[in-house]
Design a protein around this motif. Structure first.
Motif, PDB file in Angstrom:
ATOM      1  N   ALA A   1      -4.825  18.114 -33.180  1.00 10.67           N
ATOM      2  CA  ALA A   1      -4.790  18.233 -34.212  1.00 10.67           C
ATOM      3  C   ALA A   1      -4.766  17.978 -34.913  1.00 10.67           C
ATOM      4  CB  ALA A   1      -5.612  19.835 -33.838  1.00 10.67           C
TER       5      ALA A   1
ATOM      6  N   THR B   1     -10.340  20.616 -35.355  1.00  3.57           N
ATOM      7  CA  THR B   1     -10.936  20.955 -33.949  1.00  3.57           C
ATOM      8  C   THR B   1     -12.146  20.126 -33.497  1.00  3.57           C
ATOM      9  OG1 THR B   1     -12.622  22.626 -34.885  1.00  3.57           O
ATOM     10  CG2 THR B   1     -10.457  23.492 -34.929  1.00  3.57           C
TER      11      THR B   1
ATOM     12  N   LEU C   1      -5.480  27.060 -32.833  1.00  5.69           N
ATOM     13  CA  LEU C   1      -5.619  25.448 -31.509  1.00  5.69           C
ATOM     14  C   LEU C   1      -5.919  25.894 -29.846  1.00  5.69           C
ATOM     15  CD1 LEU C   1      -3.264  22.976 -32.697  1.00  5.69           C
ATOM     16  CD2 LEU C   1      -5.516  23.766 -34.000  1.00  5.69           C
TER      17      LEU C   1
END
Length: 567
Positions: free
Chosen positions: A557, A406, A547
């Protein structure tokens, strides 16, 4: 009867067959003679891919609908089941179904009893939809004149009929089964990865989906029901695959979904209390798991966890038990264990044999998973280099201690842990990895194992700094009641405790609270896409919820797991 491997090709085959079926059904209803189906032309398999001429999309469609097989006489089909007797009548069967909603003209309806309904509860619906014959555990009710067969074990009979309907494809495949409470998915992926490194192209069936070559399908059940299972076997065999690695659940074993199969290898991870709403007692749950090892081919390896007292004593009537673990009782052991932040390494020892191994898994529990996979692979003749390569290059398993990239100053992990033991293992790994705090988001499924809820709360409170309780498949239970029952086990003052029933809000709140060096773990669902309520099923996925908070896509990601087309 026509050979079952003769096909016409493409959409024309499907349209022509359905047209013939419709004409035959219309004739049957009028009392006329059944017109013959057109002969089917044999197509040569492509030597490059080993797949019969209908394109993959057509094969997939046919397998899913269960009506691609050549029609079969009711009496012939019933004769293939050792537990079934024909009571009366004859019919031409075009399809088999155990769900009345999937019945259409020409269908053999298999009436199965359930926890909450009688076997014949949906007979009326099946008859309205055009069932051609019935297989049931009892004689036909008054007024029902349909061709009828009776079985003293309709679930086993369904598995036998499914195998015959699809031409016994499992006989062409090497089957590897993994059972146990926790770790089945990781073990199955590891075994498949090692076989792939050895040059095989195994199918993989389990909680993360059904993988056949390049095709993936979302899993409705971890171990498919017999019609689906043998349809997948048929597809795998037609595509030239030789191996199938599958997770085998206690429900599947109890419901005879794998009846009649012979496994080339089996693995047993561990046993802790789960599904006791179904099995009632731990002893019954364990005994059901043991059934897998009665289905091993003579001399086949049975990898048993030596450090789990129940598993270590599993009877293996005809197979070859191999104990693995970390203790002295294990034949196959791991030594020199090194747990990294995102990987682990150890030396496997089996008598005088040694093999250094490294794999991108975390936690001591994954050492056990790696040992099981290694033992299965070596027992099947896989060379050391392929074992090491398969373990080292294992892709991220969807939703199994799944690190998300992330860009945040804290770690985000999605995991499938949904039992007290699973939570303890995941949180122990998280505590070792996290520089500062551990935050966890989880819930507990409704109408499932209510007794475990306080224990889950206790484990979370003892091992996490922040606990966020939320909704997880409540079904017909009140989500707030489930959360309160989990919270009742959290030791007072052990952690910061929040209850946020909206799962999306709960996940986002935990991420808001995280600071540099923390680790947030979202547990319970892994990479699943369904959230089950009493009146609906919502599409929800924990990876996507995380996400979404960061404004990232799966590609951004680095998430490579597949998604359902409607997700």
């Amino acid at each position: 009867m026509l050979p079952r491997d003769e096909f016409k090709t493409g959409a024309s085959f499907l349209e022509a067959t359905r047209g013939q079926i419709a004409r035959r059904e219309a004739s049957r209803k009028k009392g006329g003679t059944l017109p013959a189906l057109s002969p089917r032309r044999r197509e040569t398999a492509s030597p490059s891919v080993g797949l019969a001429s209908p394109p993959p999309a057509v094969l997939t469609w046919a397998v899913r609908l269960n009506d691609s097989a050549v029609p079969m006489r009711f009496s012939e089909l019933i004769s293939t089941s050792g537990s079934t007797a024909l009571v009366r009548g004859e019919a031409e069967i075009l399809k088999i179904a155990y769900d009345s909603r999937r019945v259409e003209p020409g269908t053999l309806f298999v009436a199965l009893g359930g926890v909450s309904h009688d076997a014949l509860a949906y007979l009326g619906d099946a008859l309205k939809r055009g069932a051609a014959a019935v297989l049931a555990p009892a004689s036909p009710p008054a007024g029902v004149e349909l061709p009828w067969a009776v079985s003293d074990d309709t679930r086993r009979a369904l598995a036998e009929l499914a195998a015959h309907w699809f031409g016994h494809p499992a006989k062409k495949l090497r089957l590897v089964g993994v059972t146990g409470t926790n770790g089945k998915t990781t073990c199955a992926h590891l075994i498949a990865g090692i076989l792939k490194a050895a040059g095989c192209n195994p199918a993989l069936l389990g909680t993360t989906g059904y993988w056949l070559g390049d095709r993936w399908e979302e899993a409705e059940w971890t171990t498919p029901e017999p019609l689906k299972l043998h349809g997948l076997f048929r597809e795998a065999a037609d595509a030239g695959l030789k191996d199938v690695v599958m997770e085998v659940t206690s429900h599947a074993l109890d419901q005879q979904r794998t009846a009649g199969l012979e496994f080339a290898a089996g693995g047993f991870t561990n046993v802790t209390p789960e599904h006791l709403d179904y099995h009632r007692r731990l002893e019954g749950y364990y005994a059901t798991k043991c059934r897998l090892f009665t289905q091993l081919a003579p001399g086949s390896p049975a990898l048993l966890n030596a450090d789990d007292p129940l598993v270590a004593g599993t009877p293996v009537p005809e197979g070859r038990p191999i104990l693995y673990g970390l203790g002295e009782k294990a034949e196959l052991r791991a030594t020199d264990i090194r747990l990294g932040r995102r990987s682990l390494a150890f030396t496997a020892r089996w008598g005088g044999w040694r093999l250094p191994l490294e794999t991108p898994l975390v936690g001591e529990h994954d050492v056990y998973n790696a040992l099981l996979a290694l033992g299965v692979a070596r027992s099947l003749g896989v060379e050391d280099g392929s074992i090491a390569e398969g373990a080292r290059t294992l892709p991220q398993i969807p939703g199994r201690f799944h690190f998300l990239e992330t860009g945040a100053e804290f770690d985000v992990v999605v995991d499938y842990a949904h039992t007290p033991d699973g939570l303890a293992k995941a949180l122990t790994a998280a505590r070792r990895i996290a520089a500062r705090r551990v935050l966890i988001v989880f819930g507990s499924a409704g109408e499932r194992d209510a007794v475990k809820r306080p224990d889950m709360g206790r484990v979370a409170g003892e091992l996490a700094d922040v606990v966020v309780l939320t909704t997880e498949d409540p079904r017909r239970e009140d989500p707030a009641k489930i959360a309160r029952e989990i919270a009742s086990g959290v030791p007072p003052g052990s952690c910061e405790l929040l209850i946020i029933l909206d799962r999306r809000r709960a996940v986002h709140r935990a991420l808001e609270l995280a600071k540099k060096g923390d680790l947030v773990i979202v547990a319970g669902k892994g990479d699943e896409y369904r959230l089950k309520f009493a009146d609906r099923v919502e599409r929800s996925n924990d990876i996507d919820l995380c996400l979404e908070y960061f404004g990232l896509t799966r590609d951004q990601a680095g998430v490579r797991s597949p998604r359902p087309s409607d997700a």
